[in-house]
Structures are given as C-alpha cells and as structure tokens.
Design a protein around this motif. Structure first.
Motif, PDB file in Angstrom:
ATOM      1  N   GLY A   1      -1.065  -9.323   7.728  1.00  0.00           N
ATOM      2  CA  GLY A   1      -1.050  -8.167   8.608  1.00  0.00           C
ATOM      3  C   GLY A   1       0.289  -8.027   9.315  1.00  0.00           C
ATOM      4  O   GLY A   1       0.880  -9.028   9.687  1.00  0.00           O
TER       5      GLY A   1
ATOM      6  N   ARG B   1      -2.265  -2.919  -2.409  1.00  0.00           N
ATOM      7  CA  ARG B   1      -3.169  -2.192  -3.307  1.00  0.00           C
ATOM      8  C   ARG B   1      -2.925  -2.668  -4.736  1.00  0.00           C
ATOM      9  O   ARG B   1      -1.841  -3.184  -5.066  1.00  0.00           O
TER      10      ARG B   1
ATOM     11  N   GLU C   1      -0.439  -4.179   4.096  1.00  0.00           N
ATOM     12  CA  GLU C   1      -1.618  -3.976   3.270  1.00  0.00           C
ATOM     13  C   GLU C   1      -1.186  -3.844   1.813  1.00  0.00           C
ATOM     14  O   GLU C   1      -0.096  -3.334   1.516  1.00  0.00           O
TER      15      GLU C   1
ATOM     16  N   LYS D   1      -0.525 -17.223  -2.958  1.00  0.00           N
ATOM     17  CA  LYS D   1      -0.222 -16.767  -1.603  1.00  0.00           C
ATOM     18  C   LYS D   1       1.270 -16.528  -1.427  1.00  0.00           C
ATOM     19  O   LYS D   1       1.693 -15.549  -0.792  1.00  0.00           O
TER      20      LYS D   1
ATOM     21  N   SER E   1      -8.312 -11.089  -2.752  1.00  0.00           N
ATOM     22  CA  SER E   1      -9.385 -11.059  -1.753  1.00  0.00           C
ATOM     23  C   SER E   1      -9.252 -12.208  -0.762  1.00  0.00           C
ATOM     24  O   SER E   1      -9.510 -12.053   0.437  1.00  0.00           O
TER      25      SER E   1
ATOM     26  N   TYR F   1      -6.402 -14.053   0.045  1.00  0.00           N
ATOM     27  CA  TYR F   1      -5.164 -14.145   0.837  1.00  0.00           C
ATOM     28  C   TYR F   1      -4.646 -12.807   1.355  1.00  0.00           C
ATOM     29  O   TYR F   1      -3.806 -12.773   2.255  1.00  0.00           O
ATOM     30  N   GLY F   2      -5.121 -11.698   0.783  1.00  0.00           N
ATOM     31  CA  GLY F   2      -4.524 -10.401   1.084  1.00  0.00           C
ATOM     32  C   GLY F   2      -4.523 -10.002   2.539  1.00  0.00           C
ATOM     33  O   GLY F   2      -3.604  -9.328   3.010  1.00  0.00           O
ATOM     34  N   SER F   3      -5.540 -10.420   3.279  1.00  0.00           N
ATOM     35  CA  SER F   3      -5.644 -10.023   4.686  1.00  0.00           C
ATOM     36  C   SER F   3      -4.812 -10.889   5.622  1.00  0.00           C
ATOM     37  O   SER F   3      -4.783 -10.648   6.834  1.00  0.00           O
ATOM     38  N   GLN F   4      -4.131 -11.891   5.078  1.00  0.00           N
ATOM     39  CA  GLN F   4      -3.390 -12.829   5.911  1.00  0.00           C
ATOM     40  C   GLN F   4      -1.955 -12.385   6.192  1.00  0.00           C
ATOM     41  O   GLN F   4      -1.173 -13.125   6.791  1.00  0.00           O
TER      42      GLN F   4
ATOM     43  N   LYS G   1       0.819  -1.214   0.000  1.00  0.00           N
ATOM     44  CA  LYS G   1       0.000   0.000   0.000  1.00  0.00           C
ATOM     45  C   LYS G   1       0.851   1.263   0.000  1.00  0.00           C
ATOM     46  O   LYS G   1       0.517   2.253  -0.670  1.00  0.00           O
TER      47      LYS G   1
END
Length: 284
Positions: A200, A205, A203, A171, A193, A195-198, A123
C-alpha cells in the motif's frame, strides 16, 4: 586450536548423528539424501522433517540425510549431479528432473490445484496487452520456478525486452513493480493474493493469465536408487501415517500429475536461456 563450523551445518550433522545413535548397533544399508527447497534458510525445516526421516530410516534401514537448497539454482545443480535420493520438488524443478535427469515421480505434493501463472502491472499502468511489454523492463522469478520463470518466458517468445530483473522471491518481484523498477512481473495468482496487499498504497492488476494450469509439485526418487529399492521406498512412503505425510507435504494415495505439457514448456524455454541477461533481451 578449535575449528569453527557454521551453526546450520553443525545442526544438520547433529541431527544425523542423533538419528544414527538411536539406530545403533544396527548396520545401515546405505544413505538416502532428501532434497528440499527452503527459501527462508531457517532451521525449522529440520524439525519439519525429523519425524519423517526417523520413520523412513527405520523402515528402510538407511541413514537419512536432509539437504535443503536455499534457492532454485542450487536445487538444479543437485538434481544435475543426481545427488538427491528423494526430492520434494515444485513443478518447475520436477519437470527438469523428470525430463533430463531420470528422476521418477512417486507422489503429488500438497499444494494449490489449478495454479496459474500471471503477469502483473501497477493498477494505473497504461499497459493493457502482453505485446506492449516490448522494450520494457520485466521482473521474473528464478530458474526452476514454473509460474515465475518458465511459463512467463514461454509467453514472451518473440518479444524483445529492455532488461529482465530476476527476483529471488515472488514478493521481491512485486516490490520491483511497486517501486517502478520494472513495468511488470510474473508470479502466480496465489502469490498475488498473498503479497499484493502488502505494498500500500500501490495496487496491482493482472495483465495476462496463462490459460494452462501448473501441475502440483511431486516427490521424486533418483536414478541412483536401485530399482527394487525404489519400489520398496514407494511402498514405505505410501503406508506412512497420514499426519506424518502431511507434515512434510505429500499425498500418499494421490495421483501423480501429468507433466507432459510442463516439460514441453521447460524444453522450449531452455533453448533461449543463454541470452536472458543481455540488454536488450531478445526472446527468440
């Protein structure tokens, strides 16, 4: 002295012997080998295809063999050898099989409509345009992947990269960006969508989205299957119970997608694949 066989090979052979025993004393009319991608390498694939294999074997009087490939490279080898009678192929592999190895599409696979390939960056990355990847390290997927390999390389024509890292899974490609080993990676919108949140607190874009939709994967039938038998197998599969077809992931009454553009992308990318592991990588 006892010989030891790999457990997976033993299970595959056991499945085939069990199926044959159930059909005895009937004479089989040849063998049909079903090829499928099985990224995880787990044995669940055997259970997933067991009912379908029994159905197809009974209707066609054939011995059915399931042959999972654990990555795209292996699947390409099997398609080149025309070793698979039927192949449940994602779009990149399907394009290769149709264009080069005379496989014929029968049915669309269950999948995500309007799937598109994207380039992803962190990001906070200063990169805002695709041309700014010039001289940078980028992570791509494996040969055979439409969204991770063919479409992104097509969009990178004319670019010189420092290096391409080939990730075994989407991933893993995102992980290379999260770890800053690559400035960007190519995946699909659905994979971002998923795997992106895994990763942290990292982030992501979207840097670039290909404007073309990727066609659904397809069930293919091989050129080594006699033409009349091809039509009979098509009929048998089209008449399969809906829950059985859904179990292995195809649509019996679905329309085969148009692969013309996908094949043109594969053809153009294939002209530069020999130098992709060079440093730097000139995509011309």
């Amino acid at each position: 002295m006892f010989l030891r066989f790999p457990r997976r090979l033993f299970l595959f052979n056991l499945l085939g012997l069990t199926f044959a025993a159930c059909q005895s004393p009937r004479e089989f009319e040849g063998t049909l080998t079903i090829g499928v991608i099985n990224y995880g390498g787990g044995e669940q694939i055997i259970k997933q295809y067991a009912r379908f294999n029994n159905y197809l074997g009974e209707k066609t009087n054939a011995l059915i063999q399931l042959e999972p490939a654990f990555n795209e490279n292996r699947a390409v080898e099997r398609l080149e050898a025309r070793a698979w009678s039927l192949a449940f192929a994602p779009p990149g592999l399907a394009a290769i099989a149709i264009a080069r190895h005379q496989y014929i599409p029968l049915f669309p696979l269950i999948g995500i409509n309007n799937l598109r390939s994207i380039f992803v960056v962190r990001k906070e990355s200063p990169i805002t345009e695709l041309k700014q990847l010039q001289g940078k390290t980028v992570a791509l997927g494996q040969l055979g992947s439409a969204t991770g390999y063919y479409f992104p390389l097509y969009n990178l024509f004319g670019t010189t990269l420092a290096e391409i890292l080939f990730a075994p899974t989407p991933k893993a490609a995102l992980e290379l960006v999260a770890q800053e080993k690559a400035i960007a990676c190519a995946v699909s919108e659905a994979e971002l969508s998923l795997y992106g949140s895994q990763f942290g607190p990292t982030e992501f874009r979207i840097l670039f989205k290909d404007p073309h939709y990727v066609p659904l994967g397809v069930v293919l039938i091989g050129p080594n299957v006699e033409r009349n038998r091809q039509e009979f197998i098509r009929k048998v599969m089209s008449e399969a119970p809906s829950d059985l077809a859904q179990e292995v992931g195809y649509v019996p009454n679905g329309q085969v997608p148009d692969y013309k553009y996908m094949i043109s992308v594969v053809d153009r990318v294939s002209s530069i694949t020999s130098g992709l592991r060079n440093k730097p990588v000139r995509i011309f």
